[in-house]
Design a protein around this motif. Structure first.
Motif, short mmCIF file in Angstrom:
data_model
loop_
_atom_site.label_atom_id
_atom_site.label_comp_id
_atom_site.label_asym_id
_atom_site.label_seq_id
_atom_site.Cartn_x
_atom_site.Cartn_y
_atom_site.Cartn_z
N UNK A 118 0.94 -1.36 0.26
CA UNK A 118 -0.08 -0.09 0.00
C UNK A 118 0.72 1.12 -0.20
N UNK A 119 0.13 2.33 -0.61
CA UNK A 119 0.98 3.60 -0.64
C UNK A 119 1.27 4.06 0.71
N UNK A 120 0.46 3.87 1.65
CA UNK A 120 0.93 4.35 3.00
C UNK A 120 2.02 3.70 3.68
N UNK A 121 2.17 2.36 3.34
CA UNK A 121 3.20 1.57 3.77
C UNK A 121 4.50 2.13 3.43
N UNK A 122 4.57 2.31 1.98
CA UNK A 122 5.72 3.08 1.23
C UNK A 122 6.19 4.15 1.91
N UNK A 123 4.99 5.35 1.96
CA UNK A 123 5.54 6.57 2.68
C UNK A 123 5.94 6.48 4.05
N UNK A 124 5.36 5.33 4.80
CA UNK A 124 6.00 5.25 6.19
C UNK A 124 7.30 4.76 6.27
N UNK A 125 7.47 3.86 5.39
CA UNK A 125 8.82 3.41 5.08
C UNK A 125 9.87 4.44 4.98
N UNK A 126 9.76 5.40 3.94
CA UNK A 126 10.54 6.54 3.78
C UNK A 126 10.74 7.53 4.91
N UNK A 127 9.46 7.79 5.58
CA UNK A 127 9.56 8.52 6.87
C UNK A 127 10.46 7.90 7.78
N UNK A 128 10.54 6.54 8.07
CA UNK A 128 11.24 5.98 9.12
C UNK A 128 13.02 6.02 8.56
N UNK A 129 12.99 5.83 7.17
CA UNK A 129 14.43 5.99 6.70
C UNK A 129 14.89 7.42 6.95
N UNK A 131 13.86 9.47 9.21
CA UNK A 131 14.39 9.65 10.79
C UNK A 131 15.71 9.11 11.14
N UNK A 132 16.08 7.83 10.31
CA UNK A 132 17.43 7.29 10.53
C UNK A 132 18.34 8.01 10.04
N UNK A 133 18.24 9.13 9.06
CA UNK A 133 19.31 9.67 8.32
C UNK A 133 19.74 9.13 7.15
N UNK A 134 18.81 8.17 6.35
CA UNK A 134 19.26 7.60 5.40
C UNK A 134 18.09 7.54 3.91
N UNK A 135 17.12 8.40 4.14
CA UNK A 135 16.03 8.35 3.24
C UNK A 135 16.80 8.59 1.65
N UNK A 136 17.93 9.18 1.66
CA UNK A 136 18.28 9.32 0.18
C UNK A 136 18.70 7.87 -0.46
N UNK A 150 23.55 -0.25 6.14
CA UNK A 150 22.82 -1.34 6.38
C UNK A 150 21.97 -1.74 7.62
N UNK A 151 22.88 -1.42 8.86
CA UNK A 151 22.36 -1.67 10.21
C UNK A 151 21.27 -0.96 10.43
N UNK A 152 21.21 0.44 9.82
CA UNK A 152 20.04 1.33 9.93
C UNK A 152 18.82 1.12 9.15
N UNK A 153 19.21 0.49 8.11
CA UNK A 153 18.04 -0.15 7.19
C UNK A 153 17.11 -1.21 8.13
N UNK A 154 18.21 -2.35 8.63
CA UNK A 154 17.59 -3.21 9.61
C UNK A 154 16.91 -2.73 10.70
N UNK A 155 17.31 -1.81 11.13
CA UNK A 155 16.60 -0.94 12.32
C UNK A 155 15.12 -0.36 11.94
N UNK A 182 26.68 5.61 15.68
CA UNK A 182 25.66 6.19 14.99
C UNK A 182 24.31 5.32 15.31
N UNK A 183 24.67 3.96 15.03
CA UNK A 183 23.65 2.85 15.40
C UNK A 183 22.88 2.62 16.81
N UNK A 184 24.14 2.99 17.62
CA UNK A 184 23.52 2.97 19.01
C UNK A 184 22.85 4.09 19.52
N UNK A 185 23.20 5.32 18.84
CA UNK A 185 22.60 6.50 19.06
C UNK A 185 21.00 6.42 18.64
N UNK A 186 21.02 5.63 17.26
CA UNK A 186 19.52 5.67 16.66
C UNK A 186 18.70 4.78 17.72
N UNK A 187 19.28 3.50 18.33
CA UNK A 187 18.49 2.62 19.12
C UNK A 187 18.10 3.31 20.48
#
Length: 271
Positions: A118-129, A131-136, A150-155, A182-187
């Motif tokens: 669903x489009x809403x899931x795609x938008x949410x996934x990009x929003x989460x990325x 938030x973690x600084x890797x949307x680009x 890659x670990x931030x993608x896993x998060x 960076x990963x621990x700061x994100x968690x």
């Protein structure tokens, strides 16, 4: 929230986890430390139901998750997201699709087969990325990213599940110090901002002290320490790791400052 009661896992004659018991009253950031083979990973896999326990109970809000089967077990695995040391991404798939895999437990087999979201899931996934600084990086293949990315993608994939608990099994063990931070700061930020419980297996004492509210030490499958980061002294650490007086915390440090110190000393000598 979480009550672990005499949880044991046996592999033949080997007892990997030995009568582990502890309780968590509210969402916290909990670190589990200990040498390789202490039972840390096996314990997290039992909480997530990737591995069955031999005996014991793990209750979340009063429900024994070790007794769940079928759809109830799969629902629990959505509520209890798992992050692994080796990321477990699909290397040739783009980043946003990897994140969307966090919704697989609630999607039909047909939608999964045709990779329909669903489009809403795609938008949410990009929003989460974002938030973690890797949307680009969303359109890139996962294999094109650095280990820390890659670990931030896993998060991000874990957050797509909207879990109540995030389990992280050695999330920074394969990362350099900068990406580890960076990963621990994100968690830690996810824990504080979302109010989610995070339980992370860690090798390094400085990381446990810096990020965790509570530290549990395991040795030979048993809990040998359960306290605050301030109580995790060098003497306690020696006991957890089964080390003698020659034990040095510097050898397990992920601190950028500590790792840089020998280099600075060498430069001084050269001058």
């Amino acid at each position: 929230m979480l009550d672990v009661e005499n949880v044991t896992k046996e592999f033949g004659a080997t007892r990997a986890v030995d009568r582990v018991s502890f309780a968590v009253e509210r969402p916290g950031f909990i670190g589990i430390i200990g040498r390789s083979g202490a039972g840390k990973s096996t314990f997290l896999r039992m909480v997530n139901r990737l591995t069955d326990a031999t005996t014991g109970a793990i209750r979340f809000r009063g429900r024994d998750v070790l007794a769940l089967k079928g759809a109830e077990k799969r629902a629990w695995q959505s509520d209890c997201a798992m992050i692994f040391q080796q990321f477990n991404l699909v290397p040739r798939m783009d980043v946003v699709s990897n994140v969307l895999h966090g919704t697989l437990n609630r999607r039909s087999a047909l939608a999964t087969f045709f990779n329909l979201y669903p489009a809403e899931d795609i938008h949410r996934a990009i929003d989460i990325l974002d938030r973690l600084g890797i949307a680009e990086q969303a359109a890139k293949r996962a294999e094109a990213l650095s280990g820390g990315q890659q670990q931030r993608v896993a998060i991000a994939r874990a957050l797509m599940q909207d879990p109540q608990i995030i389990l992280a099994d050695e999330p920074i063990a394969s990362l350099d110090p900068m990406n580890a931070q960076v990963v621990m700061d994100a968690l830690r930020r996810i824990h504080e901002e979302d109010g989610r419980m995070v339980i992370a297996n860690l090798h390094t004492l400085d990381t446990a002290r810096r990020y965790c509210d509570r530290v549990i030490g395991m040795r030979d499958g048993r809990i040998v320490f359960d306290g605050t980061p301030e109580q995790l002294t060098t003497g306690v650490a020696r006991d957890i790791y089964g080390a003698d007086a020659s034990f040095s915390e510097a050898a397990t440090s992920t601190s950028l400052a500590r790792l840089d110190r020998p280099a600075r000393a060498k430069e001084t000598e050269l001058l």
